[in-house]
Design a protein around this motif. Sequence first.
Motif, mmCIF file in Angstrom:
data_model
loop_
_atom_site.group_PDB
_atom_site.id
_atom_site.type_symbol
_atom_site.label_atom_id
_atom_site.label_comp_id
_atom_site.label_asym_id
_atom_site.label_seq_id
_atom_site.Cartn_x
_atom_site.Cartn_y
_atom_site.Cartn_z
ATOM 1 N N GLU A 188 0.842 -1.211 0.000
ATOM 2 C CA GLU A 188 0.000 0.000 0.000
ATOM 3 C C GLU A 188 0.868 1.247 0.000
ATOM 4 N N GLU A 191 2.210 1.877 -3.387
ATOM 5 C CA GLU A 191 1.163 2.402 -4.270
ATOM 6 C C GLU A 191 0.922 3.888 -4.043
ATOM 7 N N GLN A 192 1.045 4.335 -2.791
ATOM 8 C CA GLN A 192 0.700 5.707 -2.450
ATOM 9 C C GLN A 192 1.878 6.686 -2.581
#
Length: 547
Positions: A188, A191-192
């Motif tokens: 995550e 991804e960010q």
Amino acid sequence: MTEVQKYELPIAQQLAADYIHGKPQVVESLYGYYSGRNEDWAARSARLEQLADKRLKPEELAKVLRLYHQPFQLSEQQERNLQLIEQGAQVVVGGQQAGLWTGQLLVIHKAVSIIQAARAASEQLGRPVVPVFWIAGEDHDWDEVNHTHVIAPDQSLKKLSIEKSSEQRTSVSRTPVSEQQWQQAIAELAEQLPGSEFKEGLIAELTHLSEQSESLSTCFAAIMHSLFAAHGLLLIDSDFAPLRELERPMFKQLLEHNDQLEAAYLASAAAIREMGYSLQADVTAGSSNLFIFAKQFGDDRILLYKQDGSFQDRKAQLRLSYEELLHLLEAEPSRFSNNVLTRPLMQDYVFPVLATVLGPGEISYWALTGKAFAELGMEMPIIVPRMSYTLVEGIIAKNMDKYGLSFHDVMDHYQERKKGWLQQQDELHIEQRFAEVKQQFIAMYEPLLELAGSIQSGLAKLGDTNMAKILEQISYMEGKTIDAQEKQFEAAIRQLDRIELSLKPAGKPQERVLSMISYWNRYDRAWLDALLHAPYSRIGGHEIVFL
């Protein structure tokens, strides 16, 4: 050379502000020493020598620190500092909870402040002073530490977190994080995070460190070691079992003197209130200010209260006599834990603390401990306010110049300045023209209301309601017109909002929201070097650091 500017951020805690500004009544009655007086450093150093019998032997301390650092590759400076500890070197210490990937930037600021304060003390005193970071792994508030915030590619603030796998209220250091949880969290994060030349290396390092980490605390320690090993910073987790073994004598004192310590905390609380300040920590009559990890409740960390000669939890489901607690302490010291009022005493027993680095809230609640130190024949160390920084990226500084914004504008008047800039772009004078139409409408409509009211009184009230609705519709049209006009300046608005997001995310100072991960991703370690080379003051302060 890094460009730096001073800026005074407001301090919410008045007691901390008065200590930082050296108010004599506060310093002398509540703290004793003042970090801004050179002579106090020499006096505290000499006093530590006299109080050597009140704490752990240097060789015992060095041994447990070395044991804690076994998973890490020691730097040359860390190895030297461990040897200095063994020889009786004094320390500057500060601590924080183990946040996800170190959590908020203020954690990094504290570590930098500890290193800088130790360096300054060593130079003044002409003797080695070692920097130590105390990880508050014994705390059990998972929701305080399980998350971090980064600025995502779409220029939004993203909260990343790891959910707890059970409902246990045990310490963060005893709360397991599985390999799958780490993999999911890092995926995550990847991804960010925006793309950068350092992103691949950063994700690889975090993946490597998390693979070796069984908890947030162990991962926190691994990252802090990676960042600060070269600067000699030593680490210790307050929930490290071998350390608890060595803390047994102090826990015994905390039990033996518990009633006297309670009276000392209550007396300090009364004195602070009498001086007109609010308390930053709960001082509760009957509290032992000690926790116990209760096996019968799944190793939950439970605060003990005194009732009818015994120690029990708030619901009286667990009850232990004084003798039973002493027996438990002898057999299993790792089941004992401090709260915010007894931890300062334990810290001073474990380490030869020349000074401790604290944030504003901590400075305020440490004022409660002065009489407790005295009760045990100890004294409060020098309180050093943590330095505070705001990192300003090059593109942010460029856009601030472009729109004529100072740091003060962003921190205190952003919406006003943003609106003012947009109004300057309004060649059609939209707000002025709509305001004129409203005035003209009211001027034409009010005589009609008087006419209607003269015919039937009830029509006057109906007319007022009708006029308000028409004005509301005009305002609605005004808003839509302004929105349409502002769409012509979407790029500029994005740049303006990016400035606020970077410097004052979620309406708070940068250090209280953003993670250092965003800056590591963009600048590798250069952002940390900038902090370590920024000006330092023993009474704290805030520096704007331009990257």
